[in-house]
Scaffold this active site. Sequence first.
Site, PDB file in Angstrom:
ATOM      1  N   LYS A 116       0.825  -1.217   0.000  1.00 55.53           N
ATOM      2  CA  LYS A 116       0.000   0.000   0.000  1.00 55.53           C
ATOM      3  C   LYS A 116       0.849   1.253   0.000  1.00 55.53           C
ATOM      4  O   LYS A 116       0.527   2.217  -0.686  1.00 55.53           O
ATOM      5  CB  LYS A 116      -0.966  -0.004   1.195  1.00 55.53           C
ATOM      6  N   LYS A 199      -5.013 -10.477  -5.911  1.00 55.40           N
ATOM      7  CA  LYS A 199      -6.209 -10.632  -5.080  1.00 55.40           C
ATOM      8  C   LYS A 199      -7.386  -9.817  -5.640  1.00 55.40           C
ATOM      9  O   LYS A 199      -7.184  -8.691  -6.086  1.00 55.40           O
ATOM     10  CB  LYS A 199      -5.873 -10.132  -3.661  1.00 55.40           C
ATOM     11  N   LYS A 202     -11.862  -4.641  -3.803  1.00 52.50           N
ATOM     12  CA  LYS A 202     -12.853  -3.615  -4.126  1.00 52.50           C
ATOM     13  C   LYS A 202     -12.188  -2.291  -4.506  1.00 52.50           C
ATOM     14  O   LYS A 202     -12.821  -1.420  -5.080  1.00 52.50           O
ATOM     15  CB  LYS A 202     -13.818  -3.432  -2.954  1.00 52.50           C
TER      16      LYS A 202
END
Length: 336
Positions: A116, A199, A202
């Site tokens: 991230k 993965k 969303k």
Amino acid sequence: MHQTAQKRLFSAIQPSGAITIGNYIGAIQNWAALQQQNDCIFAIADLHAITVQQVPEILRKNSRDLVALLLACGVDCKNSILFLQSQLSYHIELMWLLSSMCYIGELSRMTQFKDKSAKKEENCNAGLMTYPVLMAADILLYQTEIVPVGADQKQHLELARNLALRFNNRYSQTFTLPEPYITSNGQAKIFSLQEPTKKMSKSDVNSLSYITLLDKKEEIIKKCKRAVTDSDNQIYFDCQNKAGISNLLTIYSAFTGKSIAEAEMQFKGVGYANFKETVGEAVAKYLAPIQERYRELVADKRYIDTVLRDGRERAGDIAYKTLRKVYKKIGFYRGE
Ligand code: TYM
């Protein structure tokens, strides 16, 4: 009254917009199943959601709507506790206490932090790094024994265990050591429909890469039809060489209850186009009653608020007991 054989189970999910079939298969489906035999606490992790900048009205709406969705997915708020993380400040308090026992090296080594922070040069905030400490606080406050999550959360759970052990060793037995509950088949990690080695998420910019629990039937079928696969036109499970097909088989198996072997048999000799359409149909068929129930529940704001008030009260009683003990053990003066 709960029987003593029941275990304390805790899990949470962020209210960051669309909830995907990855969230459902990896976590929510297990929550609904495990709550029959266990003493369950489920949270909407809205504090975790703000590591990404949120629009206040949307965060509020997403949090409320997610309550309705979890109930529609079978979370039973009579037996289980369902609450909003930000409504109990104990979580943040314990997080601070645990932060002082957590090493920066441990946090900077977390795979999710590395991924991230690499992507977020413009908003690489401290919350991205301390996020797993808040997660540890969520879990440890409730003397949790089992944490049902998808495979991506495994490392965070190891940190929660390490922090619990460290605290117990330093101050005497205080926290229960939580065990992850991660399904061993492919269902612990559902992959992107567009890049089947990544993965399903969303937050992916390409909405064709994920199916949300509220997608319409046509959208679901379209997304399955457009799923990226190989070109050898044989349907069998092989994560290494046939990631796209294997992912679709896993999804099909999760939504039909058929084993992977049964699904492989069923699709022997079938072309990819037919296979993808059948997978899409099965997903849409499974989700239809959840969507219908969701629409009824989400319209009843008063009911949602009642569920959250009740959840906050019940969760708060448990969390407060743990936190009081922790304050005392650390040595904070409380007067005579
Ligand atoms: P979150 O909101 O990203 O995801 C919620 C749950 O869904 C699982 N999941 C998946 N499982 C399989 N395949 C996928 N593609 C997939 N995507 C998501 C996640 O593993 C998770 O179980 N930090 C957590 C929320 C949290 C939490 C906690 C969880 C906060 N406190 C305490 C457990 C215990 C998160 O962001 O999950």
